[in-house]
Write an enzyme that holds these catalytic residues in place. Structure first.
Site, PDB file in Angstrom:
ATOM      1  CD  GLU A 151     -10.845  26.279 -42.591  1.00 47.94           C
ATOM      2  OE1 GLU A 151      -9.712  26.781 -42.094  1.00 47.94           O
ATOM      3  OE2 GLU A 151     -11.177  26.633 -43.527  1.00 47.94           O
TER       4      GLU A 151
ATOM      5  CB  SER B 278     -22.926  25.953 -21.122  1.00 44.62           C
ATOM      6  OG  SER B 278     -21.506  25.781 -21.602  1.00 44.62           O
TER       7      SER B 278
ATOM      8  CG  HIS C  58     -26.720  25.229 -31.926  1.00 42.55           C
ATOM      9  ND1 HIS C  58     -26.022  24.591 -31.000  1.00 42.55           N
ATOM     10  CD2 HIS C  58     -27.025  26.166 -31.506  1.00 42.55           C
ATOM     11  CE1 HIS C  58     -26.095  25.215 -29.845  1.00 42.55           C
ATOM     12  NE2 HIS C  58     -26.775  26.291 -30.239  1.00 42.55           N
ATOM     13  CB  SER C  59     -22.455  24.274 -31.784  1.00 39.96           C
ATOM     14  OG  SER C  59     -22.539  22.848 -31.475  1.00 39.96           O
TER      15      SER C  59
END
Length: 471
Positions: free
Chosen positions: A148, A234, A363-364
């Protein structure tokens, strides 16, 4: 290789032909040759040689011919190839690319939190079980609030572990603090279990001055030297060969520890995955490869990634013992990782664990999974296969948890997390100079030039750069 086999066979044939009587096995007690041995020898081992020396030349020739025939028959049945004896066959048969029956999945607890009465497994104590469940709830709340916060523009990026809480927490509970963790980016629960605080999570996501990475990493790229948790990077799969090297170092130092490398099914399409498995098998490194097969590599389903029966079958191809476990069953995950750790350390070998689960969230924050998978599929896993609900039922059935405990925990965690976010958000950012430090002992001139250029650019365009970063 052919000339080598030919020479070897000729040499062996020559030796056996001229020394066959000495190379044959000893006669059994029922052999008539024992009766021809001198009585004074009794049943001593010398009877072997006494009996053989009495053989006639004719008998030697018969035995030699028999051995030659047996040798030729043996050559027709197997090849002594480097790495082991290979049996021969005249039947042409290709190994199936896909088995008729899929590899079974290890499970101890059904969706109602009931364990199989026939199952034998390491019992989890009340203390450990309650902490496991509490950390699962904490991870859920942390994911919800940070997600959020990103949607509100307060942090730049976030990635949830929704649906995979059991793999995070249960695997961490089965490890030792001395075990080294090489995570991907969906394993913050491992850090949470080891003691990483909500404030430390918030510091990293907001890139504050207290962030151990000094604000130079994307959110959720955690790292902790204190908790043996290597900083997340990453690119997919880069941690896998590093994990093998670290595990081999533990082996050389005779440490009572192993390395656990976490990764998703998408990483198995990287070359680093295959190189790492072979590297680990050959070096007999104490490393656990723990694959979270959650069905999707961003928008690519597993059916479009590989034709094999998941990930578990890839281990034996490299000589690695492997197992498939229900990743939504916390008890099963805990039991498997605990056993895998024992094998990795005491047998000095790599282990591959495939945990079947499902990525319930996107996923993100950069992804919208409704564009490529049906909502009904997500709901099925979220409601019917929820790992947190399943474990709660088991804990409640043991009388270790109540609705009151649940309410108090959720309220407390939410307050703590909101407070941590407020602190991290108000905290000063790392100075601009930190962008150029911690790489070289003596920074090269080009870095000084780049820093100077950046400072000059900020002076010319101050409106384009964040005002809360000390220059």
């Amino acid at each position: 290789m052919a000339p080598w086999f030919t020479r070897s066979r000729n040499i062996a044939h020559h030796v056996k032909r001229n020394m066959g009587s000495f190379l044959r096995p000893a006669p059994t007690l029922g052999d008539s040759s024992w009766s021809r041995s001198p009585a004074c020898l009794g049943n001593s081992p010398a009877l072997l040689w006494a009996g053989r020396l009495e053989s006639t030349r004719a008998q030697k020739l018969v035995d030699s011919d028999s051995e030659n025939d047996a040798h030729l028959r043996d050559d027709d049945q197997a090849i002594d190839f480097p790495g082991g004896r290979v049996m021969l066959t005249s039947e042409m048969q290709f190994i199936p690319g896909y088995p008729q029956q899929r590899v079974h999945c290890y499970r101890l607890m059904n969706n109602n939190g009931q364990t199989n009465m026939c199952s034998s497994f390491e019992q989890v104590s009340k203390e450990v079980a309650v902490k496991m469940y509490s950390d699962m709830i904490t991870l859920q709340i942390m994911d919800t609030i940070f997600y959020e916060a990103q949607r509100q523009g307060r942090i730049s990026f976030y990635l949830t572990s929704t649906g995979e809480e059991a793999i995070n927490i249960a695997s961490a509970a089965a490890l030792s603090p001395d075990d080294i963790v090489m995570a991907q980016y969906r394993e913050p629960g491992v850090l949470l279990w080891r003691g990483f605080t909500l404030q430390e999570f918030a510091n990293q996501c907001f890139g504050s001055k207290a962030d151990y990475g000094k604000g130079r990493q994307m959110p959720i790229h955690y790292g902790s030297k204190k908790y043996n948790y290597f900083t997340v990077s990453s690119p997919l799969g880069t941690q896998l060969p590093q994990a093998v090297g670290a595990a081999y170092s533990l082996k050389m130092d005779n440490k009572d520890a192993c390395v656990v490398a976490y990764f998703g099914d998408g990483s198995t399409s990287e070359g680093d995955f295959h190189a790492s498995l072979n590297f680990a098998a050959v070096m007999e490194a104490p490393v656990i490869f723990l694959c979270r097969n959650n069905g999707w590599a961003i928008s690519t389903p597993t059916s479009e990634q590989f034709r094999s029966d998941g990930i578990v079958v890839k281990g034996p191809a490299y000589g690695i013992q492997s197992i498939r476990v229900d990743g939504n069953d916390a008890l099963a995950v805990h039991n498997v990782v605990r056993a895998a750790r024992q094998m990795a350390i005491h047998e000095q070998r790599p282990i591959l664990v495939e945990a079947l689960t499902y990525r319930v969230g996107h996923h993100s924050t950069s992804d919208d999974s409704t564009k490529y998978r049906p909502v009904d599929e997500v709901k099925h896993w979220e409601m019917g296969q929820n790992p947190v609900n399943r474990f709660r039922k088991w804990v409640e059935r043991n009388g270790w948890w109540s609705e009151e405990d649940e309410s108090q925990l959720r309220s407390s965690i939410r307050k703590q997390l909101l407070q941590a976010i407020q602190v991290a958000e108000k905290m000063e950012k790392p100075p601009l100079a930190d962008l150029f430090s911690d790489v070289y002992d003596v920074p090269p001139s080009i870095l000084f030039e780049q820093e100077q250029q950046l400072r000059e650019t900020i002076k010319r365009h101050p409106q384009d750069y964040p005002s809360d970063v000390p220059v």
